[in-house]
Design a protein around this motif. Structure first.
Motif, mmCIF file in Angstrom:
data_model
loop_
_atom_site.group_PDB
_atom_site.id
_atom_site.type_symbol
_atom_site.label_atom_id
_atom_site.label_comp_id
_atom_site.label_asym_id
_atom_site.label_seq_id
_atom_site.Cartn_x
_atom_site.Cartn_y
_atom_site.Cartn_z
ATOM 1 N N GLY A 202 0.818 -1.207 0.000
ATOM 2 C CA GLY A 202 0.000 0.000 0.000
ATOM 3 C C GLY A 202 0.850 1.254 0.000
ATOM 4 O O GLY A 202 0.631 2.179 -0.787
ATOM 5 N N LYS A 203 1.842 1.287 0.875
ATOM 6 C CA LYS A 203 2.724 2.446 0.970
ATOM 7 C C LYS A 203 3.575 2.591 -0.295
ATOM 8 O O LYS A 203 3.792 3.703 -0.793
ATOM 9 N N ILE A 204 4.066 1.458 -0.811
ATOM 10 C CA ILE A 204 4.886 1.495 -2.027
ATOM 11 C C ILE A 204 4.075 2.062 -3.195
ATOM 12 O O ILE A 204 4.552 2.897 -3.960
ATOM 13 N N ASN A 205 2.845 1.602 -3.335
ATOM 14 C CA ASN A 205 1.976 2.087 -4.414
ATOM 15 C C ASN A 205 1.704 3.578 -4.279
ATOM 16 O O ASN A 205 1.684 4.311 -5.268
ATOM 17 N N LYS A 206 1.492 4.017 -3.059
ATOM 18 C CA LYS A 206 1.138 5.416 -2.819
ATOM 19 C C LYS A 206 2.250 6.362 -3.262
ATOM 20 O O LYS A 206 1.991 7.486 -3.707
ATOM 21 N N MET A 207 3.511 5.913 -3.153
ATOM 22 C CA MET A 207 4.639 6.772 -3.530
ATOM 23 C C MET A 207 5.012 6.643 -5.001
ATOM 24 O O MET A 207 5.926 7.310 -5.473
ATOM 25 N N GLY A 208 4.328 5.766 -5.732
ATOM 26 C CA GLY A 208 4.581 5.579 -7.144
ATOM 27 C C GLY A 208 3.730 6.503 -7.994
ATOM 28 O O GLY A 208 3.092 7.422 -7.468
ATOM 29 N N PRO A 209 3.660 6.280 -9.308
ATOM 30 C CA PRO A 209 4.372 5.223 -10.036
ATOM 31 C C PRO A 209 5.861 5.565 -10.188
ATOM 32 O O PRO A 209 6.288 6.688 -9.913
ATOM 33 N N TYR A 210 6.616 4.572 -10.673
ATOM 34 C CA TYR A 210 8.063 4.689 -10.733
ATOM 35 C C TYR A 210 8.574 4.574 -12.166
ATOM 36 O O TYR A 210 8.095 3.750 -12.936
ATOM 37 N N GLY A 211 9.558 5.404 -12.478
ATOM 38 C CA GLY A 211 10.184 5.329 -13.791
ATOM 39 C C GLY A 211 11.216 4.228 -13.880
ATOM 40 O O GLY A 211 11.472 3.682 -14.957
ATOM 41 N N VAL A 212 11.831 3.903 -12.728
ATOM 42 C CA VAL A 212 12.818 2.819 -12.668
ATOM 43 C C VAL A 212 12.624 2.050 -11.368
ATOM 44 O O VAL A 212 12.472 2.657 -10.301
ATOM 45 N N ILE A 213 12.605 0.728 -11.469
ATOM 46 C CA ILE A 213 12.532 -0.139 -10.292
ATOM 47 C C ILE A 213 13.715 -1.100 -10.331
ATOM 48 O O ILE A 213 13.998 -1.700 -11.370
ATOM 49 N N VAL A 214 14.399 -1.224 -9.199
ATOM 50 C CA VAL A 214 15.489 -2.184 -9.067
ATOM 51 C C VAL A 214 15.071 -3.232 -8.041
ATOM 52 O O VAL A 214 14.686 -2.889 -6.917
ATOM 53 N N ILE A 215 15.137 -4.499 -8.445
ATOM 54 C CA ILE A 215 14.823 -5.603 -7.529
ATOM 55 C C ILE A 215 16.071 -6.473 -7.408
ATOM 56 O O ILE A 215 16.448 -7.157 -8.355
ATOM 57 N N ASP A 216 16.702 -6.426 -6.250
ATOM 58 C CA ASP A 216 17.957 -7.169 -6.036
ATOM 59 C C ASP A 216 17.854 -7.974 -4.740
ATOM 60 O O ASP A 216 18.508 -7.653 -3.742
ATOM 61 N N PRO A 217 17.055 -9.047 -4.748
ATOM 62 C CA PRO A 217 16.800 -9.785 -3.512
ATOM 63 C C PRO A 217 17.870 -10.834 -3.221
ATOM 64 O O PRO A 217 18.639 -11.217 -4.104
ATOM 65 N N PRO A 218 17.916 -11.321 -1.970
ATOM 66 C CA PRO A 218 18.722 -12.518 -1.707
ATOM 67 C C PRO A 218 18.078 -13.687 -2.445
ATOM 68 O O PRO A 218 16.859 -13.697 -2.652
ATOM 69 N N SER A 219 18.875 -14.644 -2.873
ATOM 70 C CA SER A 219 18.283 -15.781 -3.592
ATOM 71 C C SER A 219 17.564 -16.726 -2.643
ATOM 72 O O SER A 219 16.552 -17.342 -3.005
ATOM 73 N N TYR A 220 18.098 -16.821 -1.415
ATOM 74 C CA TYR A 220 17.453 -17.679 -0.426
ATOM 75 C C TYR A 220 17.753 -17.146 0.968
ATOM 76 O O TYR A 220 18.895 -17.176 1.412
ATOM 77 N N GLN A 221 16.728 -16.618 1.605
ATOM 78 C CA GLN A 221 16.868 -16.125 2.971
ATOM 79 C C GLN A 221 15.617 -16.530 3.729
ATOM 80 O O GLN A 221 14.548 -15.945 3.573
ATOM 81 N N LYS A 222 15.766 -17.596 4.515
ATOM 82 C CA LYS A 222 14.618 -18.184 5.197
ATOM 83 C C LYS A 222 13.894 -17.138 6.035
ATOM 84 O O LYS A 222 14.504 -16.362 6.755
ATOM 85 N N GLY A 223 12.581 -17.100 5.888
ATOM 86 C CA GLY A 223 11.774 -16.142 6.622
ATOM 87 C C GLY A 223 11.678 -14.789 5.960
ATOM 88 O O GLY A 223 10.926 -13.922 6.420
ATOM 89 N N SER A 224 12.412 -14.579 4.868
ATOM 90 C CA SER A 224 12.407 -13.285 4.194
ATOM 91 C C SER A 224 12.080 -13.423 2.709
ATOM 92 O O SER A 224 11.094 -12.871 2.224
ATOM 93 N N PHE A 225 12.919 -14.197 1.976
ATOM 94 C CA PHE A 225 12.733 -14.293 0.528
ATOM 95 C C PHE A 225 13.339 -15.580 0.009
ATOM 96 O O PHE A 225 14.502 -15.886 0.286
ATOM 97 N N ILE A 226 12.540 -16.322 -0.726
ATOM 98 C CA ILE A 226 13.003 -17.521 -1.419
ATOM 99 C C ILE A 226 12.627 -17.349 -2.880
ATOM 100 O O ILE A 226 11.448 -17.288 -3.232
ATOM 101 N N ALA A 227 13.637 -17.222 -3.733
ATOM 102 C CA ALA A 227 13.416 -16.821 -5.123
ATOM 103 C C ALA A 227 12.416 -17.717 -5.845
ATOM 104 O O ALA A 227 11.565 -17.227 -6.595
#
Length: 302
Positions: A202-227
């Protein structure tokens, strides 16, 4: 380890942080576990498997000999880090490490911490991604997901971005990111959100839209992000977050997942995005199998 010793014998004393030897790329048989990085004024030697004190002594001898040639009379500073499972350690082998430790890359300054943890504060393999963003940020509203210490934000503002929104779960990493912004005397056009991305749309959308987005996640971080299960959730959001003709960098550093994985996810979840190019990795990170190395894919909204 002859290839590593040969690289040390030929290395230069340059200003910018960079990788000197990348055994992980598989181009030097028998040296696959070694890497050597320059975080001026400190050399950081890393092994991904246990090594003997004799091997470390050989490395010290090679470093000392080359450094005496490059910088006569200047003390040699070097750190050894072992990342072998169950035997992780970090040791100061010679000299000292400045505190604070500030390094440069392409006209920007960054705080690093080579004696604490496995991540030093600046991922050297992403140098070309940062250069790309600096060239594409002018007047753009930039979203930096998994911002870590906000290096992408620094270069975006150096490139004239209108605003950068940095989001990362680690408040500590974002605090370093804020220090990086002050270090580079950047305008107060960045926001730092220490939230779980999947609970902050919700907050991310409210501050958009965006001309450039960078997504650089960890490939595997238990409890956070699993690609394998979470990346598609991010890609699904992109059409609503991007401006018309907006750009996105999808980054993935998982040897077991290739570019086809990301292409398939985009085709399924955001078919309106057009693939533009894969950014080349810095030359020192050459890999015998590019699909196992860092992947940085540039897409644009049609």
């Amino acid at each position: 380890m002859q290839a590593l010793l040969s690289a040390i014998a030929q290395m230069d004393n340059t200003t910018d942080a960079h990788r000197v030897f990348h055994g992980r790329g598989g181009l030097y048989p028998g040296c696959e576990h070694w890497t050597l990085d320059w975080y001026a004024p400190v050399w950081v030697l890393t092994s991904f498997k246990p090594v003997s004190e004799d091997e470390l002594a050989l490395c010290h001898q090679a470093l000392a000999q080359r450094w005496a040639s490059l910088a006569p009379g200047v003390p040699l500073n070097w750190v050894f880090q072992c990342r072998a499972q169950g035997e992780a350690q970090t040791r100061l082998m010679a000299g000292s490490v400045p505190e604070p430790h500030v390094v440069t890359e392409q006209g920007a300054q960054y705080l690093v911490h080579v004696l604490r943890g496995q991540n030093h504060g600046l991922f050297l393999d992403m140098a070309n991604g940062r250069a790309w963003l600096k060239q594409h940020a002018l007047h753009e509203n930039v979203l930096n997901l998994f911002a870590y210490t906000c290096a992408f934000s620094v270069v975006a503002l150096q490139g004239g971005a209108a605003q950068v929104v940095n989001l990362d779960m680690s408040q500590g990493a974002l605090a370093v990111g804020q220090q990086n912004h002050r270090l580079n005397e950047l305008p107060a056009k960045a926001r730092f959100l220490g939230h779980d991305i999947f609970k902050t749309w919700g907050k991310i959308n409210k501050m958009g839209p965006y001309g450039v987005i960078v997504i650089d996640p960890p490939s595997y971080q238990k409890g956070s992000f699993i690609a394998t299960k979470d990346y598609i959730k991010l890609i699904r959001r992109l059409p609503d977050l991007l401006e018309p003709q907006g750009h996105v960098l999808l980054c993935l550093n998982a040897p077991e997942l290739d570019t086809a994985f990301l292409h398939a996810q985009v085709a399924e979840a955001a078919p309106g995005l057009r693939f533009v190019e894969r950014l080349a990795n810095p030359a020192p990170f050459a890999d015998i199998d590019p699909e196992k190395s860092l992947k940085v894919l540039h897409y644009q909204k049609t």
